[in-house]
Design an enzyme around this catalytic site. Sequence first.
Site, PDB file in Angstrom:
ATOM      1  CG  ASP A 276     -53.561 -27.987   1.665  1.00 35.79           C
ATOM      2  OD1 ASP A 276     -55.003 -28.552   1.292  1.00 35.79           O
ATOM      3  OD2 ASP A 276     -53.247 -29.090   2.202  1.00 35.79           O
ATOM      4  CG  LEU A 309     -48.320 -33.440   7.735  1.00 37.97           C
ATOM      5  CD1 LEU A 309     -47.566 -32.120   6.973  1.00 37.97           C
ATOM      6  CD2 LEU A 309     -49.454 -31.765   9.101  1.00 37.97           C
ATOM      7  N   GLY A 311     -54.565 -30.871   5.494  1.00 44.18           N
ATOM      8  CA  GLY A 311     -54.804 -29.574   5.217  1.00 44.18           C
ATOM      9  C   GLY A 311     -53.613 -29.315   6.098  1.00 44.18           C
TER      10      GLY A 311
HETATM   11 ZN   LIG Z   1     -53.458 -31.945  -1.929  1.00 44.80          ZN
END
Ligand SMILES: [Zn+2]
Length: 384
Positions: A276, A309, A311
């Site tokens: 991610d 958050l 990523g």
């Molecule tokens: Zn996501």
Amino acid sequence: MRTIDVRGGRILVGGETRHDARLTISDGRLRAIEPAAVGSDAAGDYVAIDLAGGWLLPGFIDTQVNGGGGVLFNNALGIEGLARIAAAHARFGTTALLPTLITDTAEAIEAALDAVDVAIAAGVPGIVGVHIEGPFINGTRKGIHDPALIRTLDRSIIDILCRPRRGVVMMTLAPEVVAVEDIAQLAAAGVILSAGHTDATYDEALAGFAAGITGVTHVFNAMSPLLHRAPGMVGAALSEAAIWCGIIADGVHVAPAALDIAFRSKGADRLMLVTDAMPSVGSDDDFFLLNGRRMTVEGGVCMGEDGTLAGAHLDMAQAVRTMCAATGADLPTVSRMASASPAAFLGMAQDRGTLSVGLRADFVVLDAALEPVQTWIGGIKVAG
Ligand SMILES: [Zn+2]
């Protein structure tokens, strides 16, 4: 024809660990894997790799890469940005990735699909498809996705997603906000579907899986949790044996104990390490813009202004180390979560994911501390 003798450490060939190997490579693929010869008796192009106590593993395959090298895919929908992202992740052992578009406009989705097509046609090393994450997701589980861009699925986007492409097309959607007929149509067209940013009940999750969803995006994060009377998407993801789960193994998004629970539930063949990753991976940048909003990178964590958050500041080699520590599993087992499992999920196991004769010569050399030293894509050294 290229011959590579590998010695001085351990090499993961198929499912077994060897202490030396001679790799014969042509046209980007492994043509033979034999014991290393004593001395260089190979004609032509010869390379020797001393692992110095480290490992040679199949290259990492990352199904969720938002950016890297200072570039966010959403902000750079072209071949140059894709090349920079892929090169940034190659330094950490990734040999195949899906650039991932976070919820954006219809125009951006089409441009992302087209840009990846162009990059694959041009042979940009490491780009094998595209992941469209949103916008057909549940606003109550939006995470960092821009709520103004989240919407319901429309016909024109289905048509764009279902066009034939050179690489794989993966899409993250919330099954409870997309009709099962639409899920089935996308799956029938070859779009690889993953449930994410979802508040689905357990039953809604199962209905989505039955309609053609085969994966779950960053399991635990941005989805209905497992409660003992309402198992939610997490319960469905962990209990349905056929479903692949991506997981962000940075120790921040998911606690180490929960990483271990996921591993014990899914096993190495249905759990996939994903990064991610954001633009800060492979770059010194401490901020970036997402849909015009400022995201900061501090202490290895990417977040929006409200602390959500955004990523991860994570590379695949770090994810492998974190998963080894969290589960106590050995490196050959964790390696499957970084290579063979995502290859199988993407339908690419005949091309990549293990080091086997006939498959691509994509591999990473790690030192004894599991830090990446060299990365090879198609038998060509691209980092190290
Ligand atoms: Zn996501």
